[in-house]
Scaffold this motif. Structure first.
Motif, mmCIF file in Angstrom:
data_model
loop_
_atom_site.group_PDB
_atom_site.id
_atom_site.type_symbol
_atom_site.label_atom_id
_atom_site.label_comp_id
_atom_site.label_asym_id
_atom_site.label_seq_id
_atom_site.Cartn_x
_atom_site.Cartn_y
_atom_site.Cartn_z
ATOM 1 N N LYS A 177 10.492 8.645 -10.323
ATOM 2 C CA LYS A 177 9.095 8.301 -10.064
ATOM 3 C C LYS A 177 8.365 9.616 -9.865
ATOM 4 N N LYS A 207 5.139 11.901 -9.204
ATOM 5 C CA LYS A 207 3.832 11.865 -8.559
ATOM 6 C C LYS A 207 2.851 12.730 -9.355
ATOM 7 N N ASP A 249 3.166 7.769 -10.619
ATOM 8 C CA ASP A 249 2.355 7.243 -9.518
ATOM 9 C C ASP A 249 1.216 8.209 -9.260
ATOM 10 N N ASN A 254 -1.293 7.546 -7.215
ATOM 11 C CA ASN A 254 -1.796 7.370 -5.837
ATOM 12 C C ASN A 254 -3.323 7.469 -5.766
ATOM 13 N N GLU A 306 1.587 3.653 -11.780
ATOM 14 C CA GLU A 306 1.249 3.000 -10.520
ATOM 15 C C GLU A 306 -0.104 3.499 -10.007
ATOM 16 N N ASP A 312 -0.711 -0.833 -6.428
ATOM 17 C CA ASP A 312 -0.016 -0.554 -5.166
ATOM 18 C C ASP A 312 -1.038 -0.629 -4.021
ATOM 19 N N GLU A 313 -1.779 0.463 -3.795
ATOM 20 C CA GLU A 313 -2.714 0.478 -2.665
ATOM 21 C C GLU A 313 -3.812 -0.581 -2.794
ATOM 22 N N ASN A 329 3.169 -3.722 -6.653
ATOM 23 C CA ASN A 329 4.120 -3.046 -5.781
ATOM 24 C C ASN A 329 3.908 -3.564 -4.355
ATOM 25 N N LYS A 386 4.783 -3.610 -0.443
ATOM 26 C CA LYS A 386 5.405 -2.834 0.641
ATOM 27 C C LYS A 386 5.207 -3.609 1.931
HETATM 28 MG MG MG Z 1 2.604 4.043 -4.982
#
Ligand code: MG
Length: 365
Positions: free
Chosen positions: A160, A162, A191, A193, A219, A244-245, A266, A268
């Motif tokens: 993964k 970043k 990802d 982010n 992601e 994700d977020e 995703n 969490k």
């Molecule tokens: Mg993520």
């Protein structure tokens, strides 16, 4: 089987190498551990790390929320009425999802211990083994290629990577450097982010598609609240786009699913507020034909073991991102999930399968 006490313990463990994303750099894993004790003597453990830039919580706020808001609501209540109990937990305050998750995990540990089942079987028992990726922190391209090569040699088949910290040209340079070093066998997931705009993301992903740089998925390319932008990226590219977020709650998931703004979600536990809400998100996604990945924050093996039980329990969870404990120089947990390089095996003991928690070296002073 009523909750008799809820205790909290701050812990800290240094990382081998700084964990760097578009949002933050972490050098020491900090967490609040939670112990729930029931009046029949059954105990359960949970964990919540502070991830200010994602959930808005700090070490102090997590401990304060558990002690002064969540514990008064839960003490004296039966864990066997869990739908009512978790309803009260989530109604007690808005946000504070990691604090809620730690308590939710500890209660699930108690419940599965009471039923004498490993938690993943209590939740559905879909599988007993998982294979995790390993995260390459965002750095200069050559350093990232060095890291990637080392992780592949260590037996990881999925990386993964970043991105999203500076320019998309630099991100493409990063992926080229890693691909030329590790070849085409390993899968690469990206990802960002939230580090790209929708236009940047479309340009970057299309460029990688043109350059035949195989990418398994991307992601959270855009800001958490930019669901329209997320949909633009999903519609304009062939690569799988994962939210994700953008997805904390079942209501967030519903919005992304209804608008087909992402191809995967995703989940969490630290965003959803624990396993009870995470099951709802997964069920919504499954009903729309959308598979889920389960990931984590920078957590010790306690939090990861809980997330792994959730992921292993359910068929619709098809990918996991559970490398965080491998980045730590130690771990307060004895027992829990067992790592053999990238392959994780669920414990057979009831509950989370945590045998012991060793605080001596890891307590925050
Ligand atoms: Mg993520």
């Amino acid at each position: 089987m009523k909750i008799a006490s809820i205790d909290t313990y701050p812990i800290a463990v240094p990382l081998h190498k700084p964990f760097k994303t578009a949002l933050r750099t972490v050098t020491v894993a900090q967490s609040i551990y939670v112990k729930v004790t029931c009046d029949n003597g059954i105990t359960g453990w949970g964990e919540a790390p502070p991830t200010h830039v994602i959930t808005g919580e700090s070490l102090v706020s997590i401990e304060h929320t558990i002690r002064t808001i969540l514990a008064p609501v839960l003490l004296g209540e039966s864990v066997l009425n869990r739908d009512t109990l978790f309803g009260a937990l989530h109604a007690s305050c808005v946000g504070n999802t990691s604090a809620k998750a730690a308590v939710d995990i500890a209660i699930h540990d108690c419940l599965a211990r009471f039923c004498r089942l490993p938690l993943y079987q209590f939740l559905g028992g879909a599988k007993r083994m998982l294979e995790t990726d390993y995260t390459v922190s965002v750095n200069e391209p050559e350093e990232m290629a060095d890291d990637a090569e080392r992780y592949i040699k260590d037996g990881f088949r999925t990386l993964k990577v970043k991105v999203g910290k500076d320019s998309i040209d630099k991100d493409i340079e990063r992926i080229r450097a890693i691909r030329s070093r590790i070849g085409d066998d390993a899968a690469i997931r990206l990802d960002a982010n939230q580090g790209w705009s929708a236009k940047d993301a479309i340009r970057a992903i299309r460029r990688m598609e043109e350059l035949k740089l195989p990418i398994e998925l991307v992601e959270q390319p855009v800001k958490a609240g930019d669901i329209e932008g997320l949909k633009q990226v999903t519609d304009a590219t062939h690569t799988i786009v994962m939210a994700d977020e953008s997805v904390f709650s079942p209501a967030d998931a519903k919005r992304v699913l209804e608008t087909r703004s992402a191809d995967m979600i995703n989940i969490k536990l630290m965003k959803s507020g624990g396993i009870h809400q995470a099951c709802k998100i997964n069920a919504l996604a499954e009903s729309c034909g959308i598979p889920c990945m389960v990931g984590s924050m920078i957590e010790t093996k306690l939090g990861i073991t809980a997330a792994a039980h959730f992921a292993a329990g359910l068929n619709n969870v098809t990918k996991v991102d559970f490398d965080a404990p491998l980045m730590l120089t130690g771990d307060p947990i004895v027992g829990g999930v067992v790592y053999n390089r990238a392959v994780m095996t669920m414990p057979d003991e009831p509950g989370l399968g945590i045998d012991e928690v060793q605080f001596q070296e890891h307590v925050l002073s």
